[in-house]
Scaffold this active site. Structure first.
Site, PDB file in Angstrom:
ATOM      1  N   ILE A 128       0.860  -1.198   0.000  1.00  0.00           N
ATOM      2  CA  ILE A 128       0.000   0.000   0.000  1.00  0.00           C
ATOM      3  C   ILE A 128       0.891   1.242   0.000  1.00  0.00           C
ATOM      4  O   ILE A 128       1.717   1.395   0.894  1.00  0.00           O
ATOM      5  CB  ILE A 128      -0.910   0.041   1.252  1.00  0.00           C
ATOM      6  CG1 ILE A 128      -1.766  -1.221   1.359  1.00  0.00           C
ATOM      7  CG2 ILE A 128      -1.789   1.283   1.218  1.00  0.00           C
ATOM      8  CD1 ILE A 128      -2.629  -1.268   2.621  1.00  0.00           C
ATOM      9  N   LYS A 166       5.332   0.349  12.590  1.00  0.00           N
ATOM     10  CA  LYS A 166       4.771   0.999  11.394  1.00  0.00           C
ATOM     11  C   LYS A 166       3.990   2.261  11.791  1.00  0.00           C
ATOM     12  O   LYS A 166       4.094   3.300  11.130  1.00  0.00           O
ATOM     13  CB  LYS A 166       3.861   0.008  10.655  1.00  0.00           C
ATOM     14  CG  LYS A 166       4.631  -1.213  10.135  1.00  0.00           C
ATOM     15  CD  LYS A 166       3.690  -2.331   9.697  1.00  0.00           C
ATOM     16  CE  LYS A 166       4.475  -3.556   9.239  1.00  0.00           C
ATOM     17  NZ  LYS A 166       3.650  -4.758   9.081  1.00  0.00           N
TER      18      LYS A 166
HETATM   19  N1  HSE Z   1       4.715  -9.922   9.782  1.00  0.00           N
HETATM   20  C1  HSE Z   1       4.269  -8.784   9.065  1.00  0.00           C
HETATM   21  C2  HSE Z   1       2.771  -8.925   8.847  1.00  0.00           C
HETATM   22  C3  HSE Z   1       4.986  -8.671   7.754  1.00  0.00           C
HETATM   23  O1  HSE Z   1       2.214  -9.968   9.143  1.00  0.00           O
HETATM   24  O2  HSE Z   1       2.134  -7.989   8.407  1.00  0.00           O
HETATM   25  C4  HSE Z   1       5.157  -7.273   7.312  1.00  0.00           C
HETATM   26  O3  HSE Z   1       5.727  -6.481   8.306  1.00  0.00           O
END
Ligand code: HSE
Length: 428
Positions: free
Chosen positions: A138, A207
């Site tokens: 995204i 994030k």
């Molecule tokens: N482990 C992460 C997820 C992968 O499941 O979204 C991407 O950061």
């Protein structure tokens, strides 16, 4: 002829191999859009001999990623090794020192060291781009840094860990307990090497810290995020939520409150018929609210070779085009020290407690909630066959602080067994 932009790729796992496949497959269109060829000159990884399903024989091999970062025939270092410290940090610092542009998918590194790295990159005049670090394919970084740059962002909400969303939706769809679905996810290879990064909410909180930095003009501050994992969620919670027309999501929320920036990554209940409630499986969603745009909803694949490589190559093409942006959308030196607000936003809560089944137990808990200033909207004692009585409470709007106080007072009554589960309800 126009000079090619030459990549050095460090880390050849799923994403690295996906990036090589994409650069090889779409070379012509990437060149047309970038205005110059994009080539790979050198690669580095732990094992040279591993079969990755892509041909790397024409690229120089470096055992040491730091040597790759210093090669004269590398313009852009692509860091796909991962890890918040150690080799990934050393590589990024070496690349900046060597005057190379950097593209990374490493959310942990930037959430924890992003401010220092951004200052160093900007001082050196190199790009440090990280679209692949947040919500996979995204283009949410680009949306915030460019398309929505004229907005005062008021709130960001999102599901940013596909593994957790897979586990929660699979529990609901198949009526399976958490442990069974966790093991399924493990078998399918969905979990990070340290699963706590996923189910503990840490990966998603990394994030959120990056999105907050761009959206609110603050230094990334992972430690200020209220963190909760999905390990506490039982199938009874999923069923109770469904009865209320709600679904449980590991939800990130960042909003500016009167007391400062409040950030949380915790399991929350959302309306089942909302875009977030409808989100199934490993998909991610980010909802951005701004004063001019009102609301933008971005949805797409949050992980995997193709989507993550797509985000990396988008950053590479920007660099090839000569686009230069501050790392977090405004000069790093101008990012504010975030005033961290915790647990102050007012919302209804879902509270599940297990009580000893004896006269007066429910009254004691209701009194504890009242003493903490928490007002009950609805309360239900579920059917039970033994000496324990599961009780579900939906509160009127209150704060996480008040709920934590109510839980502490409830535990002191001596009638509550097991740790209560308290989840915010994000209504809109
Ligand atoms: N482990 C992460 C997820 C992968 O499941 O979204 C991407 O950061």
């Amino acid at each position: 002829m126009t000079q090619p932009l030459r990549l050095g790729i460090a880390g050849l796992g799923t994403v690295g191999a996906g990036l090589i496949a994409l650069v090889q497959r779409n070379a012509a269109l990437i060149e047309a859009r970038a205005g110059r060829p994009v080539t790979i000159t050198a690669v580095s990884a732990r094992s040279r001999s591993r079969n990755r399903g892509v041909d790397i024989s024409s690229y120089a091999w470096e055992d040491d990623p730091l040597t790759l970062a210093r090669r004269d025939d590398v313009d852009v270092v692509v860091e796909l090794m991962g890890g918040e410290d150690g080799p990934a940090k050393a590589l990024t610092e070496a690349a900046i020192a060597a005057g190379k542009d950097i593209v990374t998918a490493n959310k942990a590194l930037l959430a924890l060291h992003g401010q220092a790295l951004a200052e160093a990159a900007e001082a050196k005049g190199v790009a440090l781009r990280f679209e692949a670090a947040v919500a996979g394919g995204i283009p949410v970084i680009k949306a915030l840094m460019e398309g929505l740059a004229g907005n005062k962002i008021t709130r960001i909400k999102g599901v940013m860990n596909g593994t957790c969303n897979y586990i929660l939706t699979r529990m609901e769809d198949a009526g399976l307990p958490y442990d069974t679905v966790f093991e399924e996810a493990n078998q399918l290879g969905y979990l990070e090497a340290d699963p706590t990064l996923d189910v503990g909410g840490i990966d998603a909180a990394h994030k959120l810290a990056l999105l907050s930095a761009i959206a609110f003009g603050v230094q990334p501050n992972f430690d200020a995020i209220e963190l909760g994992g999905i390990q506490q969620i039982e199938i009874e919670d999923i069923r109770a939520a469904a009865d209320l027309g709600l679904r449980i999501k590991l939800l990130g929320v960042a909003q500016m409150t009167g007391r400062g920036l409040e950030q949380s990554m915790t399991p929350c209940l959302v309306p089942a018929d909302s875009p977030l409630g409808q989100l199934k499986g490993g998909t991610n969603m980010v909802v951005i609210e701004g004063d001019a745009i009102e609301r933008v909803v971005l949805r797409g694949p949050g992980a995997g070779a193709g989507p993550t490589a797509s985000a990396v190559i988008g950053d590479v093409i920007d660099i090839a085009r000569g686009l230069r942006l501050p790392v977090f959308g405004q000069p790093a030196a101008s990012l504010a020290q975030p005033q961290a607000a915790r647990a102050t936003a007012s919302k209804p809560f879902y509270l599940r407690m297990t009580l000893i089944d004896k006269p007066g137990a429910l009254a004691k808990v209701a009194e504890a909630l009242g003493n903490a200033g928490v007002s009950i909207d609805r309360m239900r004692q579920q059917g039970h066959a033994d000496t324990r009585a599961p009780v579900l409470v939906i509160t009127h709007k209150t704060t996480r602080d008040a709920i934590d106080h109510a839980v502490a007072l409830s535990l002191k009554t001596g009638v509550v067994v097991d740790e209560p589960v308290a989840l915010a309800i994000e209504e809109d």
